[in-house]
Design an enzyme around this catalytic site. Structure first.
Site, short mmCIF file in Angstrom:
data_model
loop_
_atom_site.label_atom_id
_atom_site.label_comp_id
_atom_site.label_asym_id
_atom_site.label_seq_id
_atom_site.Cartn_x
_atom_site.Cartn_y
_atom_site.Cartn_z
N HIS A 171 31.58 44.26 49.99
CA HIS A 171 32.34 42.84 48.84
C HIS A 171 31.52 40.89 49.82
O HIS A 171 33.25 40.39 49.37
CB HIS A 171 33.73 42.94 48.43
CG HIS A 171 34.27 44.17 48.43
ND1 HIS A 171 34.76 45.19 48.92
CD2 HIS A 171 34.26 44.05 46.81
CE1 HIS A 171 35.18 46.64 48.28
NE2 HIS A 171 34.71 45.59 46.84
N ASP B 281 36.97 39.57 50.38
CA ASP B 281 36.27 39.49 49.29
C ASP B 281 35.94 38.55 48.56
O ASP B 281 35.85 38.69 47.36
CB ASP B 281 35.87 41.08 48.83
CG ASP B 281 37.42 41.12 48.02
OD1 ASP B 281 38.60 39.92 48.53
OD2 ASP B 281 37.91 42.31 47.97
N GLY C 49 41.91 33.77 44.98
CA GLY C 49 42.14 32.81 44.24
C GLY C 49 41.74 33.36 42.22
O GLY C 49 43.62 33.38 41.98
N GLY D 54 42.74 36.57 41.97
CA GLY D 54 43.86 37.89 42.30
C GLY D 54 45.16 37.13 41.64
O GLY D 54 46.00 37.28 40.62
N THR E 92 44.93 44.28 46.88
CA THR E 92 45.97 44.07 47.83
C THR E 92 46.83 43.02 47.53
O THR E 92 48.50 43.12 47.37
CB THR E 92 45.50 43.93 49.38
OG1 THR E 92 44.31 45.02 49.21
CG2 THR E 92 46.77 44.54 50.76
N SER E 93 47.14 42.22 47.49
CA SER E 93 47.93 40.96 46.91
C SER E 93 48.57 41.18 45.41
O SER E 93 50.12 40.39 45.57
CB SER E 93 47.16 39.30 47.68
OG SER E 93 46.85 38.84 45.73
N ASP F 169 43.97 36.27 56.39
CA ASP F 169 44.31 36.73 54.73
C ASP F 169 45.19 35.23 54.25
O ASP F 169 45.57 34.84 54.78
CB ASP F 169 45.49 37.79 54.89
CG ASP F 169 46.03 38.23 53.19
OD1 ASP F 169 46.50 39.19 53.06
OD2 ASP F 169 45.60 36.98 52.45
N GLY G 202 46.39 35.26 52.11
CA GLY G 202 48.15 35.01 51.72
C GLY G 202 48.96 34.69 52.04
O GLY G 202 49.96 33.97 51.30
#
Lengths: 569, 569
Positions: free
Chosen positions: B217, B391, B395, B397, B437-438, B549, B551
């Site tokens: 990725h 990866d 955005g 996701g 994950t997020s 991350d 996140g």
């Protein structure tokens, strides 16, 4: 972009070596390509399929029980030479005759045809099947004059299955042509591919555009249109093919959605989702559709849709088992012993020669050295010119041919060859090393020029003129092109006319050759100009006649070099 | 570049639909992915293999007799959600338990783990096998902590063959882990891949360089070195793997040379030619080597070499027949009836709610609308930040998650749902729509926040604070990350600490939320700065802990939006 290279000139040979090393259970490398590594039943026709490299899995990837018996492998995007085809066919043949199968391109027609002549002269029953599925390349009434693209797979798969089921050569040839006549492909491209060792792609499709009907070597398409959504692309390809759907049809079709290189699987499936809807709406049932990469063009970004309108016979052969490196379906019944005998072409003979002829041979080798340097110096320019209207391999082919031809001439000279033998060896090697149309023509030219000399006499200007004329005559005879067809003949004919006139008038070989080269260059520039202006705006057929050809330019470059060399003596 | 798209947000779903349409003899589409379209023997363990899309043939291409029983398919480069994995496993399970097989990535561990918990709660015997073949991603003593790349194929192939040969779940799990422990892969890349709909590749490798050990990725590699010749690349990969060759070995190896997308077959064969020489020199015999595309990364330019050190058991299963869309070897014995029963997840229930709670639910849906807009506005920036060290799908996701969550909330509201139910439905849908994950963490956060409400009470500021705290607590519990690990927790913890302190001090929800969002943003900017500085210079493990991350940034953006919304009321 091609990233993984050792030596660009050896790329196709290296790839073939790795391919054979990876698949010993399927193939054995022989001179010119691969054949099955297992014995075939005596009397079974051999299906020998091939073409240029750069299209894997086509063609070597389909050698194995259920499809091909052997595959001659040319250089990237260049036909294998006649001697490569001959060697592979000799190795594959087992008493049942040979079907030579290839996509319908001028170079392949020339080289496979030459091999067929040689095999027939030896008593082998040879049939030729040219795949011509690309509907963008000619009109429906000229289906068999079209180019071959991804339809190669179903046509060869079906013919191979017929042979596996026991067909003799008549029957196998009939089924192969029937499959070809039932197969239609239509493709488009979003961007070009890059030859190994080159810095730039052969061609670009303008950003945001797609080139409809572009050939698998970058041959011009029907038109450039703005990029469509996946569904629109699917509709465009499907509608194009359905215009040629036979009136009488079973309603069952083999379907191949083929990626050309850098269009990825997920994208192909997005397109296939729409194709499946369209098939259903059209009342067509796809039989074992295949979505993936089957006939590629290095890293070209593009795809094609192939539909085979099946009847019971074609469907049976399409569904039959096959077991090859790149196409497998179920298990082909029967035990297979490893093959044991391999035919290898021997070294060509060198007849005795006089000292005078050996001295002349040395000077001819100097000319060949000069030709090789001239090709190397002009490789990029010739490739660029070729890419405008052809497959962009002309520079590479001229380099490979001159390199191979010159090396063979040096070897012959070291073995004591005279003038004729040096040129004949050079001609054979040029053709084999270059592949492609121009390789065959230059090979024939050198061989014919050699015929004007012998291995006894020494240097003689009149004989040199005769040799140049004989070379050009061979090109005209073999290629079948006329002045104005935008091939090397455009330059070669003014060359010999001027050469003869000037030499007759002055008796000065160097001056006559230089004058003739100037006339050739003038004609070549006209042809190049025409090529540049015609550009990618025309649909071109599969035949070399009518295809703008940088061969006129390369011919004039070599003759200019020759003129300069003669003048400097 | 991805050329063939209808709607980028639907790309993976469209591809899955086309894939299933092309292979009805192998697969049936179910909620979340595909399962075999043919019945399996009762009591046979089901091998359910999956991960994000964009890696075809991995993983759906290997569903069929001899390999997988089903494949949950996430979005591009994103894990399938827990409910997708659950649905596919439920459909594949036939009384013999389920082995969940996937490459070792944080998102997959999270989502497959969640599905395993749910299946186990229902009495299904579930085993988890994480493939971890990428030697660039961790040290040899931590082989099982490495990432999974092309080793997915031999590990699943071998496990599937063991099941086909009659292994029960204990035996199949043992063989799968044994195969994983015997498998080593090493890869490199020359250029990045482009997500569908994006204009720019996720990352670039500098021209003339190659990135050793780069993940599938685009996760950072070990180092960038100048581009090598094909032979040098082969040596580098081979030498890397041979450093970990087991001391005791049979001398027989399965070998896979895998193209990641735009490295073409001929190039792979050029490399394989050298690999074959090196194998021979090392006294190793390749057993049915495979050269081609097996685990791709859209159009990434790169390749990997995989070696499985075989013993008799592993070799037997490696050689066994398999019949799947993208990997076929011979014929798998046995008749197979079409499957008939399909499990489909039903619509979630909406319990009765008071008018007050429905009014509050309406206001919560407004907040979700705002979240969706905020994600859309920041999609590119979040993707860019993620691409530095991850990866690049963050955005995408967040957009997919917020879109799915908001749509589910609207549907629940229309069906009369109260505050709790609206948030619980949104949480489930967010996780499922986003994958990754997020997505799982945001889904859990919304679900937990919903738990702080009920379907009776009306608006209440203290309860809103409790819901925000509960959401963040769920993220900390499920993700296991600590402050400083450079995940969304870096921003979420200062957020709740400030929120609680300010609300307790002032009783002003809007002001407290805005202050908390400022604290979160400050922390997120520090994390982003760290990410930018660390860049691609470190080897990162497979775990989210320690992976920079974005996140933290997305969390603070949504909380800033929430603060503004509350203040504007």
């Amino acid at each position: 972009m091609t990233y993984l290279i050792n030596n660009p000139a050896e790329f196709a040979a290296d790839a073939l070596r790795g391919f054979a090393a990876a698949h010993p259970q399927y193939v054995t490398a022989v001179h010119g390509g691969v054949v099955r590594s297992t014995e075939t039943p005596p009397g079974q026709p051999a299906l020998v399929i091939g073409g240029g490299s750069g299209h894997y899995p086509a063609f070597a990837g389909w050698v194995g029980p259920g499809i091909g018996h052997g595959a001659p492998c040319g250089n990237i995007f260049s036909s294998p030479s006649g001697s490569q085809v001959y060697s592979v066919a000799r190795n594959a043949e087992n008493g049942g005759g040979v079907i030579l199968g290839f996509g319908n391109y001028a170079g392949d027609v020339l080289h496979f045809g030459a091999a067929a002549e040689k095999l027939r002269a030896e008593g082998v029953d040879v049939r030729i099947v040219m795949v011509s599925d690309d509907i963008a390349s000619n009109t429906p009434d000229k289906h068999r004059d079209r180019r071959g693209i991804a339809g190669d797979l179903p046509v060869f798969k079906i013919a191979g299955a017929a042979i596996e089921a026991g067909a003799d050569i008549d029957e196998a040839e009939r089924v192969a042509w029937k499959a070809n006549d039932a197969t239609r492909s239509f493709g488009l491209a979003f961007d070009g591919c890059t030859l190994p060792g080159a810095d730039e792609p052969l061609f670009h499709v303008e950003e945001g555009q797609m080139a409809i009907g572009l050939g698998i070597h970058g041959e011009p398409g029907v038109q450039d249109v703005p990029m469509g959504r996946a569904d629109e692309v699917a509709d465009l390809l499907f509608d194009g093919i359905m215009k040629e759907a036979p009136a009488e049809r079973s309603g069952r079709v083999a379907v191949l959605l083929n990626g050309l290189g850098t269009v990825k699987y997920e994208e192909l499936f997005v397109v296939y989702a729409r194709v499946a809807d369209r098939l259903r709406e059209a009342g067509l049932t796809p039989v074992r559709p295949e979505v993936g990469e089957f006939v590629t063009s290095l890293d070209m970004a593009g795809l094609s849709l192939t539909v085979v309108f099946l009847d019971e016979e074609l469907e049976r052969h399409w569904l039959a088992p096959a077991d090859t490196p790149a196409f497998r379906r179920g298990e082909v019944p029967g035990e297979r012993a490893p093959r044991t005998d391999v035919y290898e072409p021997g070294e060509e003979a060198v007849p005795p020669a006089s000292d005078a002829s050996r001295e002349l041979a040395g000077r001819l080798v100097e000319v060949l050295d000069l030709f090789e340097r001239t090709c190397t110096d002009n490789e990029q320019e010739l490739g660029r010119l070729d890419a405008v209207a052809g497959d962009g391999d002309h520079g590479q082919g001229m380099c490979a041919g001159s390199r191979g031809g010159t090396a063979a001439a040096h070897r012959a000279l070291e073995r004591g060859a005279g003038a004729r033998t040096v040129l004949v060896h050079a001609g054979t090697a040029w053709s084999e090393s270059a592949g492609g149309t121009s390789g065959a023509l230059w090979g024939a030219a050198l061989t014919a020029a050699g015929g004007a000399f012998d291995d006894e006499s020494g240097s003689d200007d009149a004989r040199t003129v005769a040799a140049l004329v004989a070379g050009v005559d061979a090109v005209r005879r073999l290629g079948g092109a006329q002045v104005g067809d935008k091939t090397m003949v455009d330059a070669a004919v003014p060359f010999v006319e001027t050469l003869r006139a000037e030499y007759d008038r002055t008796g000065d070989l160097a001056a006559a050759t230089s004058a003739a080269a100037r006339a050739a260059r003038e004609a070549a520039d006209k042809t190049a100009d025409l090529t540049a202006r015609l550009g990618r705006s025309r649909v071109l057929g599969a035949k070399s006649v009518g295809t703008p050809d940088p061969g006129a330019l390369s011919f004039s470059l070599l003759m200019e070099a020759l003129g300069g060399h003669l003048g400097s003596r």
